[in-house]
Write a protein that holds these residues in place. Sequence first.
Motif, PDB file in Angstrom:
ATOM      1  N   ALA A 105      -1.661   3.165  12.976  1.00  0.00           N
ATOM      2  CA  ALA A 105      -2.813   2.042  13.219  1.00  0.00           C
ATOM      3  C   ALA A 105      -2.706   1.685  14.767  1.00  0.00           C
ATOM      4  CB  ALA A 105      -2.429   0.132  12.607  1.00  0.00           C
ATOM      5  N   MET A 126      -6.898   6.089   8.654  1.00  0.00           N
ATOM      6  CA  MET A 126      -6.246   4.612   7.479  1.00  0.00           C
ATOM      7  C   MET A 126      -6.128   4.807   6.193  1.00  0.00           C
ATOM      8  SD  MET A 126      -4.807   1.959   8.108  1.00  0.00           S
ATOM      9  CE  MET A 126      -4.044   2.250   9.486  1.00  0.00           C
ATOM     10  N   THR A 176      -8.403  -0.712  10.222  1.00  0.00           N
ATOM     11  CA  THR A 176      -7.304  -1.448   9.984  1.00  0.00           C
ATOM     12  C   THR A 176      -7.331  -2.899   9.164  1.00  0.00           C
ATOM     13  OG1 THR A 176      -6.283   0.450  11.219  1.00  0.00           O
ATOM     14  CG2 THR A 176      -5.278  -1.414  11.182  1.00  0.00           C
ATOM     15  N   SER A 270      -4.602  -4.538  15.886  1.00  0.00           N
ATOM     16  CA  SER A 270      -4.603  -2.746  16.033  1.00  0.00           C
ATOM     17  C   SER A 270      -5.005  -2.443  17.779  1.00  0.00           C
ATOM     18  CB  SER A 270      -5.688  -2.351  14.858  1.00  0.00           C
ATOM     19  OG  SER A 270      -6.009  -1.250  14.883  1.00  0.00           O
TER      20      SER A 270
END
Length: 278
Positions: A105, A126, A176, A270
């Motif tokens: 991440a 992701m 994310t 993130s």
Amino acid sequence: MRADPTLRMDKKIAFLGAGRMAEALIGGLRASEAGRSADIWATDPLAARCEAMKTQFGVRVGTANQPAAEWADAVVLAVKPQVMAQVAAGISSCLEGKLVLSIAAGISITWVRRLIPSVRAIIRAMPNTPALVREGITAVASEPDCSNHDVAFARSLFGSVGRVVEVEERLMDAVTGLSGSGPAYVFVAIEALADGGVKMGLPRRTAELLAAQTVLGAARLVLERGEHPAQLKDQVASPGGTTIAGLHKLEQEGFRAALIAAVEAATKRSEELGRTCS
């Protein structure tokens, strides 16, 4: 792109720093038979965890990253963002000409390229944990000069455990915050729905089943009908009925605002991880 049971990986894959997400991917690959156990090598600094993965999935395991990276055609960096630089430094000498996929991440492709400049191509992805039951969703972003073959491999890898979307890399932090962290939000929602049922007299197990299947069914309606969620909501909410009364209460309690804020907070975290680790 949905999971395709006919997909087969054409490369040896090393999962380095095999945490929960890597376990989900390996488990999905093995369950779908898209990846042979002989073509997967997972590493973890804890020997006990390695043995557990070997027992569960039948894959090759080890505590050292370099031998796995040397052996593999494609390397999945499944490490925490905070240790990415350390792991990359230890394997950079044996990645020349190889494909690297990072699922850390907040870590940008540019930074990975700076750490391991000799790799053939880098793809940032992701995925999320429902990959374990082949219902994951993975967003992938690639370098501008990444070959179609490498992108197709990434789509096949992650497509074997769910759906795949391609996005611009600048949107990966938002991915994310939404789908990467999203399963946790949904688990909380299922738990809360079940608690509501228990409060109203339902047995716990019955309430949990009702809540989980309701979420699963509602999600499938969104995906398979292609209608806007608001349209589907309106189909459930009859004038003066029970559903509209419940929806009114959700609005009063800030349900939608809380979910939006959760995605925003996770996205910003993130971004923060990317700045800190870089």
